[in-house]
Design a protein around this motif. Structure first.
Motif, short mmCIF file in Angstrom:
data_model
loop_
_atom_site.label_atom_id
_atom_site.label_comp_id
_atom_site.label_asym_id
_atom_site.label_seq_id
_atom_site.Cartn_x
_atom_site.Cartn_y
_atom_site.Cartn_z
N LEU A 1 0.66 -1.58 -0.04
CA LEU A 1 -0.42 -0.05 -0.19
C LEU A 1 1.23 0.91 -0.09
N ILE A 2 0.69 2.28 -0.65
CA ILE A 2 1.02 4.28 -0.26
C ILE A 2 0.76 4.59 0.74
N THR A 3 1.72 4.60 1.20
CA THR A 3 1.52 5.67 2.69
C THR A 3 2.24 6.80 2.33
N THR A 4 1.08 7.39 3.57
CA THR A 4 1.00 9.10 3.37
C THR A 4 2.12 10.19 3.07
N GLU A 5 2.79 9.84 3.16
CA GLU A 5 4.48 10.10 2.66
C GLU A 5 4.58 10.36 1.19
N GLU A 6 4.14 8.83 0.75
CA GLU A 6 4.76 8.64 -0.94
C GLU A 6 3.18 9.84 -1.26
N PHE A 7 2.06 9.60 -0.73
CA PHE A 7 0.79 10.16 -1.00
C PHE A 7 1.26 11.45 -1.26
N SER B 1 0.40 5.49 -12.89
CA SER B 1 1.32 6.15 -13.18
C SER B 1 1.50 6.58 -11.83
N ILE B 2 0.66 6.85 -11.17
CA ILE B 2 0.89 6.75 -9.90
C ILE B 2 2.16 5.87 -9.02
N LEU B 3 1.44 4.56 -9.16
CA LEU B 3 1.99 3.34 -8.52
C LEU B 3 3.34 3.36 -8.96
N ARG B 4 3.27 3.61 -10.71
CA ARG B 4 4.76 3.88 -11.30
C ARG B 4 5.85 4.47 -10.42
N GLN C 1 7.11 3.50 -7.26
CA GLN C 1 7.88 1.99 -7.47
C GLN C 1 7.01 0.69 -6.86
N ARG C 2 5.77 0.84 -7.20
CA ARG C 2 5.43 -0.10 -6.91
C ARG C 2 5.30 -1.07 -8.16
N VAL C 3 4.82 -0.72 -9.12
CA VAL C 3 4.80 -1.39 -10.49
C VAL C 3 5.71 -0.44 -11.92
N ARG C 4 5.73 -1.76 -12.63
CA ARG C 4 6.11 -0.88 -13.85
C ARG C 4 6.31 -1.71 -14.80
N ILE D 1 5.01 -6.51 -11.00
CA ILE D 1 5.21 -5.54 -9.18
C ILE D 1 6.43 -5.45 -9.06
N CYS D 2 6.44 -4.64 -8.33
CA CYS D 2 8.49 -4.13 -8.17
C CYS D 2 8.48 -4.82 -6.39
#
Length: 257
Positions: A141-147, A235-238, A241-244, A256-257
């Motif tokens: 999952l994406i963290t608040t800092e990453e968001f 695009s946000i997940l890329r 660095q969650r997916v490529r 899946i990264c």
């Protein structure tokens, strides 16, 4: 009245003088005893005992002072602990709703040995899976800092919860696909076998050892709409660095990264 007061003062003075005289007599007697050779060993022993008691009292005084310092230190620690406990309870009672829920980084599924079945290389995981199981990697999952670090032009009106909702659906698709891949062929129904063969055909030399899905897998295992917002979230997940992406043979493979 004046006579009574004068009489009382005279009596007190006499008592004081008598007490002093008595003390002097005692000192003279003790001096005489000290000159007595037969009593000197006893007096020396008493003197040594007095020295020992004096040393013992000094040690006890030092211990008492140390205990007092420890008591004061423990009081400070207790105050700090109580303050930390109150702060922790406050944090527990006011957990933000936007924080991500705990999620697994991998899923284990049972697998059977069979001829002709391609097998993805098992990714590294914190815990060694049980014998006869395969680890399926998932998107964290994406963290608040990453968001917060995602550029504004990339986020637009997309919310934090919407991104992690898509992450959970992607994980659902990954799990659905690889559960089939690691299932024995003889146990598959015809529709599942067709999916299995499609999964095999989509693999290339560049996908060896990784986990990936395509849009057809998302349609198959989830209710996600593959619209503009979905691709913006990808695009946000890329970016995080969650997916490529891996393109080839007319397909976009989301690794899946």
């Amino acid at each position: 009245m004046m006579k009574d007061m004068g009489s009382s003062c005279l009596e007190d003075l006499c008592s004081h003088i008598n007490a002093k005289i008595s003390s002097v007599k005692n000192c003279i007697q003790l001096r005489d005893i000290g000159e007595d050779e037969s009593r000197k060993p006893v007096l020396r022993k008493i003197q040594n005992e007095v020295y020992l008691i004096h040393d013992l009292l000094n040690k006890m005084e030092m211990i008492v002072k140390q205990q007092e310092k420890r008591k004061d230190l423990l009081k400070e620690i207790q105050k700090t602990a109580e303050r930390d406990q109150k702060e922790a309870q406050h944090l527990l009672d006011h957990i933000p709703l936007y924080l991500p829920k705990p999620t697994k980084s991998c899923v284990t599924v049972p697998t059977g040995k069979q001829e002709g079945q391609n097998k993805a290389v098992e990714p590294k995981c914190a815990k060694k899976p049980a014998k006869g199981t395969v680890v399926i990697k998932e998107v964290a999952l994406i963290t608040t800092e990453e968001f917060e670090s995602v550029p504004a032009y990339m986020k637009g009106r997309i919310t934090y919860d919407q991104i992690n909702a898509v992450v959970q659906q992607i994980n659902k698709a990954v799990e659905g696909k690889y559960k089939i891949l690691y299932q024995p062929l003889k146990s598959m129904s015809a529709p599942v076998r067709n999916l299995y063969h499609r999964f095999i055909e989509e693999e290339t030399k560049d996908t060896k050892g990784v986990f990936f899905i395509v849009e057809a897998d998302i349609k198959e295992f989830t209710q996600l709409k593959l619209d503009k917002r979905f691709h913006s979230i990808l695009s946000i997940l890329r970016h995080c660095q969650r997916v490529r992406e891996l393109r080839g043979s007319g397909l976009i493979r989301y690794i899946i990264c």
